[in-house]
Design an enzyme around this catalytic site. Structure first.
Site, PDB file in Angstrom:
ATOM      1  N   HIS A 251       0.832  -1.203   0.000  1.00 29.36           N
ATOM      2  CA  HIS A 251       0.000   0.000   0.000  1.00 29.36           C
ATOM      3  C   HIS A 251       0.865   1.250   0.000  1.00 29.36           C
ATOM      4  CE1 HIS A 251      -3.244   2.766   1.494  1.00 29.36           C
ATOM      5  NE2 HIS A 251      -3.942   2.025   0.657  1.00 29.36           N
ATOM      6  N   CYS A 252       1.983   1.210   0.693  1.00 23.41           N
ATOM      7  CA  CYS A 252       2.870   2.373   0.797  1.00 23.41           C
ATOM      8  C   CYS A 252       3.515   2.738  -0.535  1.00 23.41           C
ATOM      9  CB  CYS A 252       3.984   2.109   1.802  1.00 23.41           C
ATOM     10  SG  CYS A 252       3.435   1.672   3.461  1.00 23.41           S
ATOM     11  N   ILE A 253       3.732   1.758  -1.411  1.00 26.73           N
ATOM     12  CA  ILE A 253       4.465   2.013  -2.654  1.00 26.73           C
ATOM     13  C   ILE A 253       3.537   2.178  -3.848  1.00 26.73           C
ATOM     14  CG2 ILE A 253       6.504   0.833  -1.769  1.00 26.73           C
ATOM     15  CD1 ILE A 253       5.807  -1.539  -3.634  1.00 26.73           C
TER      16      ILE A 253
END
Length: 367
Positions: free
Chosen positions: A356-358
């Site tokens: 989700h962060c990338i």
């Protein structure tokens, strides 16, 4: 030519942030390369990013921003169906430095360009400078041909919020009230900003995240909306697990909450890894001024919750842990109409985040 909007807000203009489970047009990513964060010259991380991009591309288009010096390498590694564009950045966390997209009911999509300061600025940020990252949101909006709302001076990362698309925001006090973000604003003022720019009416404040040292406790490691009136929350029965207290506190809190439409939340449990994931190979990470030092044995924030919902699917982190298969089964139960695809992402966790962060979703135009 896309324009910058400085004298209005999404709420005033009839725009809202849609839920991640709503229709999407494409996913945006950035390419990892900084050797003072990623081990072994970022080569293992680049493989993991490519694996994530390839998995997403089975469901919808993917565009990856890459620096000039890494363009040829990324183009060689990424499959041809993935679009590669030249874009400078300080690191590869597009969820946090990229735009938050909003939509209206007339088929229009715009972006929100939050201020970005590397998760805490000079107070406790992870690196300096961060000016190229702070420009990523505007660049993506211009490439996508979307007008963008400026929020000068208001710091926010995309990983610190989840919405249901129907008026409710999930976040953590640990992150949004941290001294490195907006120290001159009260909780009530920050809440008003969220409601004005995301077009929401209720903010659910979970107290703590599980990553106090890097992101100051982003919500996308802890909980997310899976459907209207439904949320997933991390969980472990092991009192010795490093995230035991946070998972139970978050679960108990969510079980007592209602959303903006008055619905009592249905809370799904999503397991944590059976064993913590610890950083390995820190001696291959370069030392650099202005960057947080990394050491072997640090707890990496390996949360299955850091998945990405895409059109018809869910891209789920895997760690080579005993609970990998259980996590897939649990997410399949949450999303019976989507195909769950697991991708090995220990290398992304070593760098400080996960799927989700990338990634950052660009919603499909409605209307």
């Amino acid at each position: 030519m896309p324009t910058r909007i400085e004298n209005s807000t999404p709420k005033q203009d009839g725009f809202r942030m849609p839920a991640e489970f709503e229709a999407q047009e494409r996913i945006w990513m950035l390419w990892p390369e900084r050797c003072d964060n990623w081990r072994m010259g970022a080569k293992p991380a680049q493989k993991a990013f490519a694996d994530v991009a390839r998995a997403i591309s089975e469901f919808e288009p993917v565009t990856v921003g890459v620096s000039a010096r890494q363009y040829a390498n990324a183009r060689r590694i990424l499959p041809p169906e993935i679009t590669v564009v030249e874009m400078s950045s300080d690191d590869a966390w597009v969820r946090d430095c990229g735009p938050t997209f909003v939509v209206n009911d007339k088929g229009c999509v715009r972006g929100i360009d939050w201020a970005f300061n590397a998760w805490g600025g000079l107070y406790d940020g992870l690196y300096f400078p961060w000016n190229m990252d702070d420009a990523v949101a505007r660049k993506i909006c211009e490439i996508a041909g979307k007008d963008s709302y400026a929020t000068p001076g208001f710091v926010l990362e995309g990983g610190s919020i989840h919405v249901d698309g129907q008026g409710t925001v999930l976040t953590t006090e640990m992150c949004l009230l941290s001294p490195g973000r907006n120290p001159d604003m009260t909780k009530e003022q920050i809440e008003r900003m969220l409601c004005e720019y995301l077009n929401c009416s209720k903010v659910l404040w979970i107290r703590d995240g599980i990553d106090p040292d890097e992101t100051n406790g982003h919500i996308d490691d802890v909980a997310c909306f899976t459907a209207p009136g439904e949320v997933a929350c991390i969980w472990t029965d092991d009192p010795d697990h490093p995230f035991y207290t946070q998972s139970h506190d978050a679960y108990d809190f969510l079980c007592r909450q209602t959303d903006a439409r008055g619905r009592a939340l249905k809370v799904h449990k999503l397991c944590l890894t059976k064993k913590p994931v610890y950083l390995e190979g820190a001696d291959t990470i370069d030392a650099a001024d202005g960057t947080l030092p990394r050491r072997d044995g640090e707890v990496s924030i390996a949360s299955y919750m850091n998945f990405l919902i895409v059109n018809g699917g869910v891209i789920l982190p895997q760690y080579g842990d005993e609970n990998d298969a259980l996590a897939i089964r649990q997410v399949e139960e949450m999303f019976p109409d989507r195909r769950v695809v697991g991708v090995m992402t220990r290398e992304v966790a070593f760098g400080g985040g996960n799927i989700h962060c990338i990634t950052q979703q660009q919603p499909a135009a409605r209307g």
